[in-house]
Design an enzyme around this catalytic site. Sequence first.
Site, short mmCIF file in Angstrom:
data_model
loop_
_atom_site.label_atom_id
_atom_site.label_comp_id
_atom_site.label_asym_id
_atom_site.label_seq_id
_atom_site.Cartn_x
_atom_site.Cartn_y
_atom_site.Cartn_z
N HIS A 248 -6.57 -8.03 9.08
CA HIS A 248 -5.93 -8.53 8.99
C HIS A 248 -4.30 -7.97 9.52
CE1 HIS A 248 -5.66 -6.49 4.95
NE2 HIS A 248 -4.66 -7.44 4.65
N ASP B 14 -1.11 -8.74 7.53
CA ASP B 14 -0.99 -9.71 5.99
C ASP B 14 -0.38 -11.08 5.77
OD1 ASP B 14 -1.22 -7.15 4.22
OD2 ASP B 14 0.32 -6.76 5.05
N HIS C 160 -4.68 -3.96 9.40
CA HIS C 160 -4.04 -3.05 9.07
C HIS C 160 -6.09 -3.26 7.50
CE1 HIS C 160 -1.70 -4.79 6.75
NE2 HIS C 160 -3.43 -4.92 5.41
N ARG D 241 2.09 -3.31 -4.77
CA ARG D 241 2.65 -3.69 -3.50
C ARG D 241 3.86 -4.50 -3.26
NH1 ARG D 241 -0.37 -7.76 1.40
NH2 ARG D 241 0.49 -8.88 0.94
C1 SIN Z 1 -3.58 -5.07 1.77
O1 SIN Z 1 -2.59 -4.62 1.42
O2 SIN Z 1 -3.57 -5.30 2.86
C2 SIN Z 1 -3.96 -4.03 0.83
C3 SIN Z 1 -4.46 -1.93 1.89
C4 SIN Z 1 -4.65 -1.49 1.31
O3 SIN Z 1 -5.04 -1.70 -0.40
O4 SIN Z 1 -4.67 0.05 0.93
#
Ligand code: SIN
Length: 288
Positions: free
Chosen positions: A96, A98, A246, A261
Amino acid sequence: MHIEPVTALIGAEVIGADLENLSDADFAVIEQAYTDHQVLFFRDQPVLTPETHIAFAKRFGDLHYHPAAPRPEGHPEIFVIHAHKDSKFADGNGWHSDVSCDQEPPLGSCLQLHLLPPVGGDTLFASMYAAFETLSPTLQDFLAGMTATHESEHLYRGRYAERGVDDAGKVYPSAEHPLVRTHPNSGRQTLYVNPSFTTRINGLEAAESKALLDFLYTHQQRPEFQVRFRWTENAIAFWDNRCTQHFALWDYWPHERKGNRVTVKGERPFYRPSESVKSELRISQRND
Ligand code: SIN
């Protein structure tokens, strides 16, 4: 401080950055590296306080507030990434970009992990510049100017109930975005559909849309376009959602993985036509 690329196409480590006391000169180097490498990794960092983490992210723009995840008391900008033995899901466990369902999806996301499983929990990042530039000019031209619908109801409804979020009556975002997106800083074109949020290509029959999206998802996920980040304690990954996708691997159950995050708000995606660019990257079509 210096920059060390991790692969030829995507990802670089920033060595020796002091994010708690970042000078303007070092910030300028980081900003340029972000444009050049699409995702930056910072190892050997102290645990950033929410204030320091937020201050660093804010140097790139206003912050984004997640439409579904719980917002910690006092620091609603922080999105806590946490999976453990009782988790029913792990955030980011699928390709995805974000919150691409937002009208103005996040520019970038800055994640520091404080607690790691003994092994596993890597995050994969893929370059959507490389994905676009390795398509034939004919397909690039066909896709340019098309739009796709991105939705989130199917992902977010009830997702954070076990973390205390009651979403009764809440309307989750959806948006139409250009399928080929122009990056505002680099001017390069990027393929902006992903299997988590994108539900259809507008203007096509359902079967046509599904077939084309299936092809694009398979293409986007080619290993040549990826970098895989093996986390170390308190490392930080800062990725550009406009030109990457990612996938956070949940291969460590029943162990725990946790961090914070902070997400930078983006602008409405746009497409600005340019000469089609065919990458010199040779990708084999053989599967043997
Ligand atoms: C995310 O923000 O999509 C998760 C990324 C992660 O946990 O490495």
